[in-house]
Design a protein around this motif. Structure first.
Motif, PDB file in Angstrom:
ATOM      1  N   THR A 187      -7.023  -2.553   6.090  1.00  0.00           N
ATOM      2  CA  THR A 187      -6.011  -1.940   5.233  1.00  0.00           C
ATOM      3  C   THR A 187      -6.587  -1.788   3.828  1.00  0.00           C
ATOM      4  O   THR A 187      -7.418  -2.590   3.397  1.00  0.00           O
ATOM      5  CB  THR A 187      -4.726  -2.782   5.169  1.00  0.00           C
ATOM      6  N   GLN A 221       0.868  -0.131  -6.845  1.00  0.00           N
ATOM      7  CA  GLN A 221       0.940  -1.528  -6.432  1.00  0.00           C
ATOM      8  C   GLN A 221       1.713  -2.390  -7.421  1.00  0.00           C
ATOM      9  O   GLN A 221       2.211  -3.466  -7.059  1.00  0.00           O
ATOM     10  CB  GLN A 221      -0.476  -2.085  -6.243  1.00  0.00           C
ATOM     11  N   GLU A 261       8.521   0.510   1.203  1.00  0.00           N
ATOM     12  CA  GLU A 261       7.341  -0.304   0.937  1.00  0.00           C
ATOM     13  C   GLU A 261       6.141   0.137   1.764  1.00  0.00           C
ATOM     14  O   GLU A 261       4.993  -0.186   1.435  1.00  0.00           O
ATOM     15  CB  GLU A 261       7.645  -1.784   1.200  1.00  0.00           C
ATOM     16  N   ASN A 262       6.385   0.875   2.842  1.00  0.00           N
ATOM     17  CA  ASN A 262       5.282   1.344   3.674  1.00  0.00           C
ATOM     18  C   ASN A 262       4.320   2.251   2.917  1.00  0.00           C
ATOM     19  O   ASN A 262       3.152   2.373   3.296  1.00  0.00           O
ATOM     20  CB  ASN A 262       5.822   2.098   4.901  1.00  0.00           C
ATOM     21  N   ASN A 285       1.402   0.005   1.781  1.00  0.00           N
ATOM     22  CA  ASN A 285       0.939  -1.090   2.639  1.00  0.00           C
ATOM     23  C   ASN A 285      -0.515  -0.930   3.071  1.00  0.00           C
ATOM     24  O   ASN A 285      -1.031  -1.728   3.857  1.00  0.00           O
ATOM     25  CB  ASN A 285       1.853  -1.260   3.864  1.00  0.00           C
ATOM     26  N   ASN A 291       4.506   2.775   9.785  1.00  0.00           N
ATOM     27  CA  ASN A 291       3.815   2.715   8.484  1.00  0.00           C
ATOM     28  C   ASN A 291       4.154   3.877   7.560  1.00  0.00           C
ATOM     29  O   ASN A 291       3.314   4.297   6.752  1.00  0.00           O
ATOM     30  CB  ASN A 291       2.291   2.650   8.686  1.00  0.00           C
ATOM     31  N   GLU A 325       1.784   7.482   2.377  1.00  0.00           N
ATOM     32  CA  GLU A 325       1.209   6.756   1.239  1.00  0.00           C
ATOM     33  C   GLU A 325       1.336   7.582  -0.033  1.00  0.00           C
ATOM     34  O   GLU A 325       1.281   8.818  -0.003  1.00  0.00           O
ATOM     35  CB  GLU A 325      -0.270   6.453   1.507  1.00  0.00           C
TER      36      GLU A 325
END
Length: 760
Positions: free
Chosen positions: A446, A455, A634-635, A638, A648, A756
């Motif tokens: 990851t 983050q 939150e995915n 991650n 995800n 993402e």
């Protein structure tokens, strides 16, 4: 005018060029290596001895690009390779869903010439090199000649990559290599071939036919073979197969597949023109009356020649056991696919494919020479045994590794390292992180990006989809195969599941709850619970309550036994990370519903559970009591950009008319770049030629979005997006304490999803 006096001897025009990296070989592995390195700021010279890029994927050969997805015929879910090769395939699908090989040439060429850091030399063959006067294990210069401009090139660099297929650079440099098969004793590989089967895979050539609407006669050339006497499988030829569906038109595995290539080509020409003679003139194919031979390859597609030795050699057990390596930088997932050396003249089947239960990692140590210090390896020549090569050789896997080499070269150039220096455990994480940033999936890894401002942000969203139901739509569809609905479950008990089977009469059917024995893989080989349910004639409402407790998030498989008197309504809704799979067959990749080796050859015994291609590929309609929360915001941070053991992704609710994700910081941030990763369905193979794609944009992909600042001013807007990775570079850094990303649902049946978001 030019008037030259007579001299004893002349030499061609010579040009000296220098770069940070010289890549020899313009197949997809070399192309992806060069693009990756160039985008990272490395100056690259890409040398290709053919007039087009793409190698076996080019219009000169016309083989489809495949890798871990294996035509959707294995259990490798969401396994299409990421990064540049994914970008190329998605671009081609958008422009060229019909699978025209000439269009793919332009897609590949455009991507290369659009990079200002790449100097491209086509029709240029490397034939010599020079080494360091003080270190004979380092290359300093390669020498090449272009037949089209009669120019000799001397190409200098601190780093070189051999992606040439036959390994011409490694061969000239004295790099350790192998050719032929290892014995089973050397690495303990039980699938090592016997002398009868042969040690090398041969070359293939293809042809295309065309219906001109009127009778066409054919007079074969004198060199055409009588295939009815020479080719044991001549009855397999038909008018429907053309192009790389004729992959088994193969020859040369008993010869030197480097130096005998012209001999092999002539034999394949003899076969092809003999095949067409058989189709046109045997009387067995009346439908061929109006067909003409439109195209025949002029160079063969090569499978195997030299394999070079790195600091690690990939072997059969790495593939079958899905072994993890500390330095994994790419992955494979094609079957271990070995062919009889006699090819089309063999009595044996054209291939012998054995699959693993999931994708496997390929270590960085397989991508550089163990004895030529500044030589990277990419493509089918990497450090692998003959058996492992049977899987790692395919083009999408090769391209994925090429990307790893391109990024490795950038890091080595920046740090004045040799390739082996980067393999140290304290250094390899640098390469892995850089690859992950660019969308290159690495099994078990990851992204940990300390520079990513997401983050440290607070993430909030306008809505989150709770998976409670996929509604019934359309008419009931008969169960052609045993069916399994993949359900992403968290820790704890699976919610009660309601399904609605339609029975032609009163009957009983078996249902099972299964999971995969290997994390992040998707072979439902572990039986957790089994039930028998009684159905009445007509529509039934069945609620299934399983007792199994899951210790960590995973995909559960609700499997329903095949029954020819049961039907199900499907749902039009398509959601990221949600699939219905079937215990179906796909003979194209030796999937006959179950892999059952008849002897101990070191491979697993398991069932195949595969999805159907769109437009057929729909989900089973079902309900979940209480629902499942698996699409949390939150995915997006991650560190994963595709489904693995969970989807995800953040997915907005269907009813959210204005989906939005907001990033907030307690202090004003200066943003130079935003990167977004959308869902372009990594489960779809996106073959580049021959197969017509069902659409030119993946149905899950967000097409329209906006990026806004804290004052709701639009910083960036994109319409009609179709790519996975979207990079937004601001000409002037943006100062803001929040960033809003507004999305539009791709359609009424597919909610907006994002894997993402990263900010720098």
């Amino acid at each position: 005018m030019i008037k030259a006096t007579a001299v004893d001897k002349r030499i061609p025009q010579t040009l000296d060029l220098a770069a940070d990296l010289v890549v020899v070989g313009g197949g997809l592995s070399g192309v992806c290596c060069a693009i990756t390195a160039a985008r990272a700021g490395t100056n690259v010279i890409l040398v290709q001895d053919r007039p087009v890029l793409g190698g076996n994927a080019s219009s000169e050969v016309r083989l489809w690009v495949l890798g871990a997805t294996s035509h959707m015929g294995n259990n490798n879910r969401w396994a299409r390779e990421g990064g540049v090769i994914n970008e190329l395939l998605i671009e081609n699908m958008y422009r060229n869903p019909e699978g025209n090989a000439l269009i793919f040439d332009t897609v590949t060429l455009e991507k290369v010439v659009s990079e200002p850091n790449i100097t491209l030399l086509l029709n240029t063959a490397v034939y010599d090199l020079e080494k360091d006067a003080e270190d004979a294990d380092k290359i300093t210069k390669v020498i090449a000649f272009c037949s089209q401009n009669s120019t000799r090139y001397e190409l200098s660099a601190p780093l070189f990559c051999d992606a040439s297929g036959d390994g011409i650079l490694g061969f000239l440099a004295g790099a350790a290599f192998r050719m032929g098969a290892e014995s089973s004793e050397e690495f303990g590989e039980k699938f090592a071939p016997t002398a009868e089967y042969g040690e090398l895979l041969g070359h293939s050539m293809y042809f295309y036919s065309k219906d001109v609407g009127k009778p066409v006669s054919y007079v074969p050339p004198s060199f055409a073979l009588d295939v009815t006497n020479k080719v044991p499988r001549f009855r397999s030829f038909n008018t429907q197969d053309f192009g790389c569906r004729l992959w088994w038109l193969e020859y040369g595995g008993r010869l030197d597949t480097v130096h005998d290539t012209e001999t092999i080509k002539w034999e394949l020409w003899k076969v092809i023109y003999g095949v067409w003679d058989y189709i046109k003139n045997s009387g067995e194919f009346p439908e061929a009356e109006t067909l003409t031979l439109e195209w025949v390859g002029t160079i063969p597609g090569k499978r195997e020649s030299r394999r070079f030795e790195g600091d690690y050699m990939l072997i059969q057990q790495d593939i079958v056991e899905q072994r993890a390596h500390y330095d994994d930088v790419a992955f494979g997932g094609w079957s271990i696919d070995l062919h009889p050396a006699d090819g089309v003249f063999s009595e044996k089947p054209g291939c012998n494919q054995w699959h693993s239960k999931g994708i496997y990692g390929i270590p960085y140590r397989s991508y550089y020479s163990r004895n030529v210090k500044n030589l990277f390896l990419a493509g089918r020549i990497i450090s692998a045994s003959h058996v492992a090569f049977g899987s790692s050789r395919v083009m999408a896997t090769s391209a994925h590794g090429g990307q790893a080499v391109g990024m490795a070269a950038k890091i080595c150039a920046e740090n004045n390292w040799l390739p082996a220096d980067l393999a140290r455990k304290e250094n390899i994480l640098i390469l892995q992180n850089e690859l992950l940033k660019n969308g290159q999936h690495i099994p078990g890894r990851t992204l940990k990006d300390q520079e990513d401002l997401v983050q440290i942000a607070t993430v909030s969203v306008s809505s989150t989809l709770k998976l409670t139901e996929l509604p019934e739509e359309g008419e009931p569809v008969p169960m052609e195969f045993a069916t399994a609905q993949m359900i992403p479950v968290g820790k704890g008990k699976v919610p009660k599941i309601t399904i609605h089977p339609y029975a032609a009469e009163a009957l009983e059917v078996g249902v099972e709850l299964r999971m995969c024995s290997r994390k992040d893989s998707h072979s439902p080989d572990v039986l957790l619970e089994k039930k028998t349910i009684a159905l009445q004639k007509g529509r039934n409402c069945i609620q299934l309550d399983f007792d199994t407790q899951f210790s960590e998030p995973a995909y559960a498989f609700l499997t329903i036994q095949k029954h020819d008197k049961i039907s199900f309504r499907l749902s039009q809704k398509r959601i990221t990370g949600l699939l219905t799979v079937y215990n179906a067959t796909n003979p194209a990749v030796s999937n006959y519903g179950k892999q059952e080796p008849t002897e101990d050859i070191g491979v697993d015994n398991f069932e195949f559970w595969v999805p159907l291609r769109r437009p057929k590929g729909k989900n089973l309609a079902f309900k979940l009591e209480g629902g499942i929360d698996c699409y949390d915001a939150e995915n997006v941070r991650n560190g994963l950009q595709r489904p693995t053991n969970q989807p995800n992704a953040w997915v907005a609710d269907f009813n959210d008319t204005d989906p939005m994700l907001t990033l907030s910081w307690p202090e004003v941030q200066e943003l130079k770049r935003v990167e977004l990763f959308f869902d372009t369905d990594y489960d779809h193979p996106a073959e580049n030629v021959l197969i017509q794609q069902p659409e030119n944009v993946m149905p899950f992909c967000v097409r329209d979005y906006q990026v806004l600042d804290e004052r709701d001013e639009i910083l960036f807007e994109r319409k009609e997006n179709y790519q996975t990775r979207n990079v937004i570079d601001f000409e002037t850094p943006i100062k803001t304490s929040s960033l809003k990303i507004k999305l539009t649902h791709p359609s009424a049946d597919s909610p907006a999803a994002m894997f993402e978001v990263r900010c720098y």
